[in-house]
Design a protein around this motif. Structure first.
Motif, short mmCIF file in Angstrom:
data_model
loop_
_atom_site.label_atom_id
_atom_site.label_comp_id
_atom_site.label_asym_id
_atom_site.label_seq_id
_atom_site.Cartn_x
_atom_site.Cartn_y
_atom_site.Cartn_z
N TYR A 150 0.84 -1.19 0.00
CA TYR A 150 0.00 0.00 0.00
C TYR A 150 0.88 1.24 0.00
CZ TYR A 150 1.09 0.02 4.97
OH TYR A 150 1.74 0.02 6.17
N ALA A 151 0.31 2.34 -0.47
CA ALA A 151 1.02 3.62 -0.48
C ALA A 151 0.02 4.72 -0.16
CB ALA A 151 1.65 3.85 -1.85
N TRP A 152 0.41 5.62 0.74
CA TRP A 152 -0.43 6.75 1.14
C TRP A 152 -0.14 7.93 0.22
CZ3 TRP A 152 -4.58 8.31 3.45
CH2 TRP A 152 -4.72 9.62 3.87
N ASP A 153 -1.19 8.53 -0.33
CA ASP A 153 -1.06 9.74 -1.14
C ASP A 153 -1.54 10.91 -0.28
OD1 ASP A 153 -1.49 11.94 -2.88
OD2 ASP A 153 -1.84 10.61 -4.57
N GLN A 154 -0.59 11.64 0.27
CA GLN A 154 -0.92 12.72 1.20
C GLN A 154 -1.76 13.81 0.54
OE1 GLN A 154 -0.44 12.96 4.50
NE2 GLN A 154 -1.37 14.99 4.54
N LYS A 155 -1.44 14.13 -0.71
CA LYS A 155 -2.16 15.20 -1.41
C LYS A 155 -3.64 14.86 -1.59
CE LYS A 155 -1.92 18.06 -5.53
NZ LYS A 155 -1.19 18.32 -6.78
N LYS A 156 -3.92 13.62 -2.02
CA LYS A 156 -5.30 13.19 -2.25
C LYS A 156 -5.95 12.61 -1.00
CE LYS A 156 -4.48 11.87 -7.04
NZ LYS A 156 -4.50 10.72 -7.96
N LYS A 157 -5.12 12.29 0.01
CA LYS A 157 -5.59 11.63 1.24
C LYS A 157 -6.28 10.30 0.91
CE LYS A 157 -5.37 15.44 4.26
NZ LYS A 157 -3.99 15.68 4.17
N THR A 158 -5.60 9.50 0.07
CA THR A 158 -6.10 8.19 -0.33
C THR A 158 -5.01 7.14 -0.14
OG1 THR A 158 -5.44 8.50 -2.64
CG2 THR A 158 -7.69 9.14 -2.05
N VAL A 159 -5.41 5.88 -0.16
CA VAL A 159 -4.46 4.77 -0.08
C VAL A 159 -4.58 3.96 -1.35
CG1 VAL A 159 -3.85 2.66 1.15
CG2 VAL A 159 -4.63 4.65 2.43
N ASP A 160 -3.44 3.69 -2.00
CA ASP A 160 -3.39 2.79 -3.16
C ASP A 160 -2.97 1.42 -2.64
OD1 ASP A 160 -4.04 4.72 -5.11
OD2 ASP A 160 -1.97 5.41 -5.14
N ILE A 161 -3.70 0.40 -3.02
CA ILE A 161 -3.42 -0.97 -2.59
C ILE A 161 -3.03 -1.79 -3.81
CG2 ILE A 161 -4.42 -3.05 -1.55
CD1 ILE A 161 -6.29 -1.18 0.00
N PHE A 162 -1.96 -2.60 -3.69
CA PHE A 162 -1.48 -3.39 -4.82
C PHE A 162 -0.88 -4.69 -4.34
CE2 PHE A 162 1.52 -0.16 -3.50
CZ PHE A 162 2.65 -0.89 -3.21
N LEU A 163 -0.84 -5.68 -5.24
CA LEU A 163 -0.22 -6.97 -4.93
C LEU A 163 1.26 -6.89 -5.18
CD1 LEU A 163 -2.81 -9.36 -6.60
CD2 LEU A 163 -2.62 -8.74 -4.20
N GLN A 164 2.05 -7.50 -4.31
CA GLN A 164 3.50 -7.54 -4.47
C GLN A 164 3.91 -8.93 -4.93
OE1 GLN A 164 4.68 -6.44 -0.50
NE2 GLN A 164 5.02 -4.35 -1.14
N TYR A 165 4.86 -8.97 -5.86
CA TYR A 165 5.38 -10.23 -6.35
C TYR A 165 6.90 -10.22 -6.25
CZ TYR A 165 0.78 -11.51 -7.95
OH TYR A 165 -0.54 -11.84 -7.98
N ALA A 166 7.51 -11.31 -6.60
CA ALA A 166 8.96 -11.45 -6.52
C ALA A 166 9.67 -10.32 -7.24
CB ALA A 166 9.38 -12.80 -7.11
N ALA A 167 10.86 -10.02 -6.78
CA ALA A 167 11.75 -9.01 -7.38
C ALA A 167 11.14 -7.61 -7.34
CB ALA A 167 12.12 -9.38 -8.81
N GLY A 168 10.21 -7.37 -6.43
CA GLY A 168 9.67 -6.02 -6.23
C GLY A 168 8.68 -5.57 -7.28
N THR A 169 8.24 -6.46 -8.16
CA THR A 169 7.27 -6.06 -9.18
C THR A 169 5.89 -5.97 -8.54
OG1 THR A 169 6.87 -8.34 -9.82
CG2 THR A 169 8.55 -7.14 -11.06
#
Length: 51
Positions: free
Chosen positions: A24-43
């Motif tokens: 996940y990553a917090w977007d301070q400007k928009k005050k939203t959270v982006d959620i994503f799946l993590q896989y090998a090698a940081g992709t």
């Protein structure tokens, strides 16, 4: 912090998602959270537009 039931929904701390390979990553400007799946090698796979 444990999971809680709120207005008929189960709420969990977003930091707990990292334990099952979800990032996940917090977007301070928009005050939203982006959620994503993590896989090998940081992709990652970008979030679904429906989320």
């Amino acid at each position: 912090m444990p999971a809680i039931s709120y207005n008929g929904r189960t709420m969990i701390p977003i930091s707990m998602l990292s334990q099952v390979g979800v990032g996940y990553a917090w977007d301070q400007k928009k005050k939203t959270v982006d959620i994503f799946l993590q896989y090998a090698a940081g992709t990652t796979i970008p979030p679904s537009p429906s989320l």
